[in-house]
Write an enzyme that holds these catalytic residues in place. Structure first.
Site, PDB file in Angstrom:
ATOM      1  N   SER A 112      31.249  30.005  52.670  1.00 12.86           N
ATOM      2  CA  SER A 112      30.521  30.667  53.748  1.00 12.86           C
ATOM      3  C   SER A 112      31.054  30.155  55.079  1.00 12.86           C
ATOM      4  O   SER A 112      31.729  29.126  55.138  1.00 12.86           O
ATOM      5  CB  SER A 112      29.031  30.320  53.620  1.00 12.86           C
ATOM      6  OG  SER A 112      28.327  30.622  54.806  1.00 12.86           O
ATOM      7  N   TYR A 115      21.523  25.316  51.881  1.00 11.86           N
ATOM      8  CA  TYR A 115      22.573  26.333  51.725  1.00 11.86           C
ATOM      9  C   TYR A 115      23.868  25.807  52.350  1.00 11.86           C
ATOM     10  O   TYR A 115      24.948  25.878  51.761  1.00 11.86           O
ATOM     11  CB  TYR A 115      22.130  27.622  52.411  1.00 11.86           C
ATOM     12  CG  TYR A 115      23.092  28.781  52.310  1.00 11.86           C
ATOM     13  CD1 TYR A 115      24.163  28.904  53.198  1.00 11.86           C
ATOM     14  CD2 TYR A 115      22.915  29.764  51.349  1.00 11.86           C
ATOM     15  CE1 TYR A 115      25.039  29.979  53.116  1.00 11.86           C
ATOM     16  CE2 TYR A 115      23.786  30.845  51.265  1.00 11.86           C
ATOM     17  CZ  TYR A 115      24.840  30.947  52.149  1.00 11.86           C
ATOM     18  OH  TYR A 115      25.710  32.011  52.072  1.00 11.86           O
TER      19      TYR A 115
HETATM   20  C1  GCO Z   1      21.923  32.375  57.674  1.00  6.10           C
HETATM   21  C2  GCO Z   1      22.784  33.268  56.812  1.00  6.10           C
HETATM   22  C3  GCO Z   1      24.120  32.605  56.535  1.00  6.10           C
HETATM   23  C4  GCO Z   1      24.946  33.567  55.732  1.00  6.10           C
HETATM   24  C5  GCO Z   1      26.021  34.070  56.604  1.00  6.10           C
HETATM   25  C6  GCO Z   1      27.180  33.082  56.720  1.00  6.10           C
HETATM   26  O1  GCO Z   1      20.713  32.324  57.434  1.00  6.10           O
HETATM   27  O2  GCO Z   1      22.504  31.757  58.590  1.00  6.10           O
HETATM   28  O3  GCO Z   1      22.131  33.537  55.567  1.00  6.10           O
HETATM   29  O4  GCO Z   1      23.880  31.389  55.880  1.00  6.10           O
HETATM   30  O5  GCO Z   1      25.431  32.984  54.592  1.00  6.10           O
HETATM   31  O6  GCO Z   1      26.478  35.281  56.096  1.00  6.10           O
HETATM   32  O7  GCO Z   1      27.909  33.071  55.518  1.00  6.10           O
END
Ligand code: GCO
Ligand code: CA
Length: 257
Positions: free
Chosen positions: A148, A161
């Site tokens: 990501s 995440y």
């Molecule tokens: C957030 C988004 C990001 C996505 C984005 C970057 O809440 O900032 O969910 O985490 O993953 O598309 O990859």
């Protein structure tokens, strides 16, 4: 989509894409099929998988489904044994499965942290290990981990995440370190802000929407199918000397202040 350059052809190859009944995983699965691959869809919801598979077959693609929970080591091992028994070697693995959980770190519960880390990072270890066990003796394999923008950058409320996606970047480099000598290329794609169900809460938030458009040189959100080119590249012979890299597909967001 017919390809004029065999370098990018996936004809004769089988690709397993985790978390591919919808979102980025489904878009990537369709794209790999369009480049000639037989695709094995994965998810935990068998109905949703069959629905996605049906739609792809209607487009003339060769599609199978393997429903298993990528966070359950025994289920992953059993799935690969089923693939062995079906004589269905996996040439290309796309570790895409992932969830998002937006919450201030100070309020995060242990169970919430573990669920995100398990789904977004540990799963790539389980599935990658089982795939590599078969790729190593064959001297061939393509592993494409879905990282990501958050593999490199943080923002408030998405700590687990972000930690997981940072881990995906270095797990990819670790896979390259240990498996490249066996003819395996392990690389990653770092999607930017993409129009997916997972980001519904963001795209429908006017402030966040304008922040993304202002912060992205391309001044727009990405479309899931815009990851297909990078996925086909990293899944094909075109990337045979590319290893341990992450390719950001983010409209330029990671390139500018
Ligand atoms: C957030 C988004 C990001 C996505 C984005 C970057 O809440 O900032 O969910 O985490 O993953 O598309 O990859
Ligand atoms: Ca068996």
């Amino acid at each position: 989509m017919t390809l004029n350059n065999p370098l990018f052809s996936l004809e004769g190859k089988t690709a397993l894409v985790t978390g591919s009944s919808r979102g980025l995983g489904q878009a990537i699965a369709v794209g790999l099929a369009g480049a000639g691959a037989r695709v094995v869809l994965n998810g935990v919801n068998a109905d949703r998988l069959e629905e996605a598979a049906g739609a792809m077959r209607a487009l003339g693609h060769a599609v199978e489904v393997e429903a298993f929970d990528v966070t359950d080591e025994a289920a992953v091992v059993a799935a690969f044994e089923r693939l062995d028994d079906a004589d269905r070697p996996i040439d290309i693995l796309v570790n895409n499965a992932g969830i998002q959980l937006r919450k201030p770190l100070i309020e995060l519960k242990a169970e919430e942290w573990r669920r995100v880390i398990d789904t977004n990072l540990t799963s790539a270890f389980f599935v990658g290990r089982e795939a590599a066990k078969r790729m190593i003796p064959r001297g061939y394999g393509k592993i494409v981990n879905i990282g990501s923008l958050m593999s490199a950058f943080a923002r408030p409320t998405v700590a687990p995440y972000t930690a997981a996606k940072g881990g995906i970047k270095l797990l990819t480099q670790s896979m390259a370190a240990e498996w490249a000598e066996y003819g395996i290329q392990a690389n990653a794609i770092g999607p930017g802000y993409m129009l997916t169900d997972m980001n519904e809460a963001l795209t429908s938030n006017p402030q966040f929407d304008s922040w993304v458009k202002g912060r992205t040189p391309s001044r727009r959100w990405g479309k899931p199918e815009e990851l297909v080119g990078a996925a086909v590249f990293l899944a094909s012979a075109a990337s045979d000397y590319v290893n341990g890299q992450i390719l950001y597909v983010d409209g330029g967001m990671s390139a500018v202040l």
